[in-house]
Design a protein around this motif. Sequence first.
Motif, PDB file in Angstrom:
ATOM      1  N   SER A 114       0.560  -1.037  -0.034  1.00  8.82           N
ATOM      2  CA  SER A 114      -0.235  -0.085   0.091  1.00  8.82           C
ATOM      3  C   SER A 114       1.169   1.554  -0.037  1.00  8.82           C
ATOM      4  O   SER A 114       0.239   2.775  -0.161  1.00  8.82           O
ATOM      5  CB  SER A 114      -0.665   0.225   1.269  1.00  8.82           C
ATOM      6  OG  SER A 114      -0.392   0.137   2.495  1.00  8.82           O
ATOM      7  N   ALA A 120      -6.266   3.181  -1.884  1.00  6.55           N
ATOM      8  CA  ALA A 120      -7.164   3.092  -0.209  1.00  6.55           C
ATOM      9  C   ALA A 120      -7.914   3.974  -0.167  1.00  6.55           C
ATOM     10  O   ALA A 120      -8.848   4.159   0.059  1.00  6.55           O
ATOM     11  CB  ALA A 120      -6.427   2.258   0.419  1.00  6.55           C
ATOM     12  N   VAL A 124     -12.093   3.906   0.059  1.00  2.00           N
ATOM     13  CA  VAL A 124     -12.268   4.045   2.129  1.00  2.00           C
ATOM     14  C   VAL A 124     -13.813   4.274   2.249  1.00  2.00           C
ATOM     15  O   VAL A 124     -14.066   3.655   2.489  1.00  2.00           O
ATOM     16  CB  VAL A 124     -11.434   4.601   2.583  1.00  2.00           C
ATOM     17  CG1 VAL A 124     -11.416   6.246   2.556  1.00  2.00           C
ATOM     18  CG2 VAL A 124     -11.104   4.059   3.827  1.00  2.00           C
ATOM     19  N   HIS A 129     -14.376  -2.331   4.119  1.00  3.60           N
ATOM     20  CA  HIS A 129     -13.213  -2.763   4.666  1.00  3.60           C
ATOM     21  C   HIS A 129     -11.896  -2.809   3.720  1.00  3.60           C
ATOM     22  O   HIS A 129     -12.251  -3.324   2.681  1.00  3.60           O
ATOM     23  CB  HIS A 129     -13.570  -4.214   5.327  1.00  3.60           C
ATOM     24  CG  HIS A 129     -12.553  -4.584   7.095  1.00  3.60           C
ATOM     25  ND1 HIS A 129     -12.681  -3.233   7.610  1.00  3.60           N
ATOM     26  CD2 HIS A 129     -11.157  -4.838   6.643  1.00  3.60           C
ATOM     27  CE1 HIS A 129     -11.427  -3.904   8.398  1.00  3.60           C
ATOM     28  NE2 HIS A 129     -10.951  -4.292   7.703  1.00  3.60           N
ATOM     29  N   ILE A 130     -10.900  -2.446   4.427  1.00  7.15           N
ATOM     30  CA  ILE A 130      -9.524  -2.760   3.592  1.00  7.15           C
ATOM     31  C   ILE A 130      -8.632  -2.941   4.347  1.00  7.15           C
ATOM     32  O   ILE A 130      -8.410  -2.871   6.017  1.00  7.15           O
ATOM     33  CB  ILE A 130      -9.374  -0.774   3.153  1.00  7.15           C
ATOM     34  CG1 ILE A 130     -10.391  -0.701   1.819  1.00  7.15           C
ATOM     35  CG2 ILE A 130      -7.246  -1.009   2.212  1.00  7.15           C
ATOM     36  CD1 ILE A 130      -9.987   1.410   2.084  1.00  7.15           C
ATOM     37  N   TYR A 131      -7.437  -4.085   4.173  1.00  3.28           N
ATOM     38  CA  TYR A 131      -6.758  -4.919   4.573  1.00  3.28           C
ATOM     39  C   TYR A 131      -5.862  -3.873   3.431  1.00  3.28           C
ATOM     40  O   TYR A 131      -5.053  -4.076   2.902  1.00  3.28           O
ATOM     41  CB  TYR A 131      -6.479  -6.414   3.988  1.00  3.28           C
ATOM     42  CG  TYR A 131      -7.700  -7.022   5.328  1.00  3.28           C
ATOM     43  CD1 TYR A 131      -7.771  -7.031   6.673  1.00  3.28           C
ATOM     44  CD2 TYR A 131      -8.610  -7.111   4.077  1.00  3.28           C
ATOM     45  CE1 TYR A 131      -8.393  -8.260   7.447  1.00  3.28           C
ATOM     46  CE2 TYR A 131      -9.672  -7.648   5.439  1.00  3.28           C
ATOM     47  CZ  TYR A 131      -9.847  -8.230   6.846  1.00  3.28           C
ATOM     48  OH  TYR A 131     -10.557  -8.815   7.474  1.00  3.28           O
ATOM     49  N   LEU A 132      -4.600  -3.171   4.714  1.00  2.00           N
ATOM     50  CA  LEU A 132      -3.582  -2.548   3.788  1.00  2.00           C
ATOM     51  C   LEU A 132      -2.252  -3.272   4.546  1.00  2.00           C
ATOM     52  O   LEU A 132      -1.787  -3.598   5.468  1.00  2.00           O
ATOM     53  CB  LEU A 132      -3.431  -1.343   4.768  1.00  2.00           C
ATOM     54  CG  LEU A 132      -4.714  -0.061   4.798  1.00  2.00           C
ATOM     55  CD1 LEU A 132      -4.236   1.437   5.764  1.00  2.00           C
ATOM     56  CD2 LEU A 132      -4.655   0.717   2.767  1.00  2.00           C
ATOM     57  N   PHE A 147      -5.438   6.945   7.883  1.00  2.00           N
ATOM     58  CA  PHE A 147      -6.902   6.299   7.897  1.00  2.00           C
ATOM     59  C   PHE A 147      -7.043   6.437   8.933  1.00  2.00           C
ATOM     60  O   PHE A 147      -7.993   5.897   9.322  1.00  2.00           O
ATOM     61  CB  PHE A 147      -6.559   5.462   7.236  1.00  2.00           C
ATOM     62  CG  PHE A 147      -6.228   4.632   5.761  1.00  2.00           C
ATOM     63  CD1 PHE A 147      -6.997   4.771   5.316  1.00  2.00           C
ATOM     64  CD2 PHE A 147      -4.587   4.826   6.099  1.00  2.00           C
ATOM     65  CE1 PHE A 147      -7.496   4.426   3.645  1.00  2.00           C
ATOM     66  CE2 PHE A 147      -4.523   4.477   3.871  1.00  2.00           C
ATOM     67  CZ  PHE A 147      -5.597   4.702   3.427  1.00  2.00           C
ATOM     68  N   LYS A 151     -11.222   4.489  11.170  1.00  2.00           N
ATOM     69  CA  LYS A 151     -10.407   3.704  11.780  1.00  2.00           C
ATOM     70  C   LYS A 151     -11.106   2.249  11.687  1.00  2.00           C
ATOM     71  O   LYS A 151     -10.739   1.040  11.301  1.00  2.00           O
ATOM     72  CB  LYS A 151      -9.689   3.432  13.543  1.00  2.00           C
ATOM     73  CG  LYS A 151      -8.492   4.671  13.715  1.00  2.00           C
ATOM     74  CD  LYS A 151      -8.571   5.182  15.104  1.00  2.00           C
ATOM     75  CE  LYS A 151      -7.225   6.687  14.577  1.00  2.00           C
ATOM     76  NZ  LYS A 151      -7.270   6.247  16.003  1.00  2.00           N
ATOM     77  N   LYS A 153     -12.737   0.809   9.421  1.00  2.00           N
ATOM     78  CA  LYS A 153     -12.626  -0.491   7.879  1.00  2.00           C
ATOM     79  C   LYS A 153     -11.286  -0.099   8.215  1.00  2.00           C
ATOM     80  O   LYS A 153     -11.455  -0.878   6.642  1.00  2.00           O
ATOM     81  CB  LYS A 153     -13.398   0.923   7.036  1.00  2.00           C
ATOM     82  CG  LYS A 153     -15.284   1.781   7.228  1.00  2.00           C
ATOM     83  CD  LYS A 153     -15.119   2.884   6.189  1.00  2.00           C
ATOM     84  CE  LYS A 153     -15.568   1.547   4.941  1.00  2.00           C
ATOM     85  NZ  LYS A 153     -16.164   2.470   4.118  1.00  2.00           N
ATOM     86  N   ILE A 154     -10.450   0.069   8.738  1.00  2.00           N
ATOM     87  CA  ILE A 154      -8.959  -0.566   7.880  1.00  2.00           C
ATOM     88  C   ILE A 154      -8.711  -1.347   9.097  1.00  2.00           C
ATOM     89  O   ILE A 154      -8.866  -1.214  10.630  1.00  2.00           O
ATOM     90  CB  ILE A 154      -8.137   0.408   8.527  1.00  2.00           C
ATOM     91  CG1 ILE A 154      -8.776   2.012   7.258  1.00  2.00           C
ATOM     92  CG2 ILE A 154      -6.809   1.021   8.131  1.00  2.00           C
ATOM     93  CD1 ILE A 154      -8.381   1.746   6.099  1.00  2.00           C
TER      94      ILE A 154
END
Length: 265
Positions: A114, A120, A124, A129-132, A147, A151, A153-154
């Motif tokens: 990332s 992202a 967002v 949801h996002i996995y970094l 981010f 928080k 969603k990350i």
Amino acid sequence: MRREILNDLAVARRGPEEEEVFAFLQKNPLNVFPYPFAALYRPSDVKVYADKSNGLKFVWHKQKRLYFQRGWGDDRIKRAYTALCREQHKDSPHCYTDARFAVSAESILADIGSAEGIFALEQVEVCRHIYLFETDPGWIEALNATFSPWKEKITLVNCFVSDVNGGDHITLDAYFAGREVNFIKADVEGSERSLLKGAQVVIRRPQVHRIAIAAYHRPDDGNVLWQQLEDAGFNPRYTHGFMAFGGFDRPERPYLRRGVILAEK
């Protein structure tokens, strides 16, 4: 490199995409993105701000704060942000999405490699949801700042993604064994084929329906990654156009390479 690319194209059987690059380079200096859109972005147009609450600097990107590594000066940030905007311009071969290939409200995104998180950040507010996935300590701090408004969603994963598990390395099959994911974006500086090798279970899940993956770091990445994705049941296609990229340590042909593969089921 510009001269060699022009010489190669002059004797090649050029299709429409090669013709675009040939026409551009005949009249312009070499650019990683040999297209007119690159001139739309200039470091001198970028404004850098300082956040006194954390000591980090940031730029406003589409009404959101994008933070950079501690200690970076204004000039470095301006150059980096300019390059990022060129990468993700809608006509760029390095753009991870297009009108037919985009995230949605149902997307659970794995953003692997990332870095500063610009991709992202653009997604967002849409994604579930996002996995970094990022390992650089400087970017970890900046990502947490960028981010902080989202928080919930990350999930920040401080691991290298490859085809082995152990230490600071992990496979997608291991990480997502008990987790959902359906959209994968990967730009890992030449380790893309190892990443896919370690994701053979995950990418065969029916719900994993889109993968955007960088295809230019190694000379044969395009062909190898394309085959890996086809073998996993995806229909791959390249983004439009070419990047001018000769490798990291020493020049390696081809100098014109496809930027990103967009693959979907």
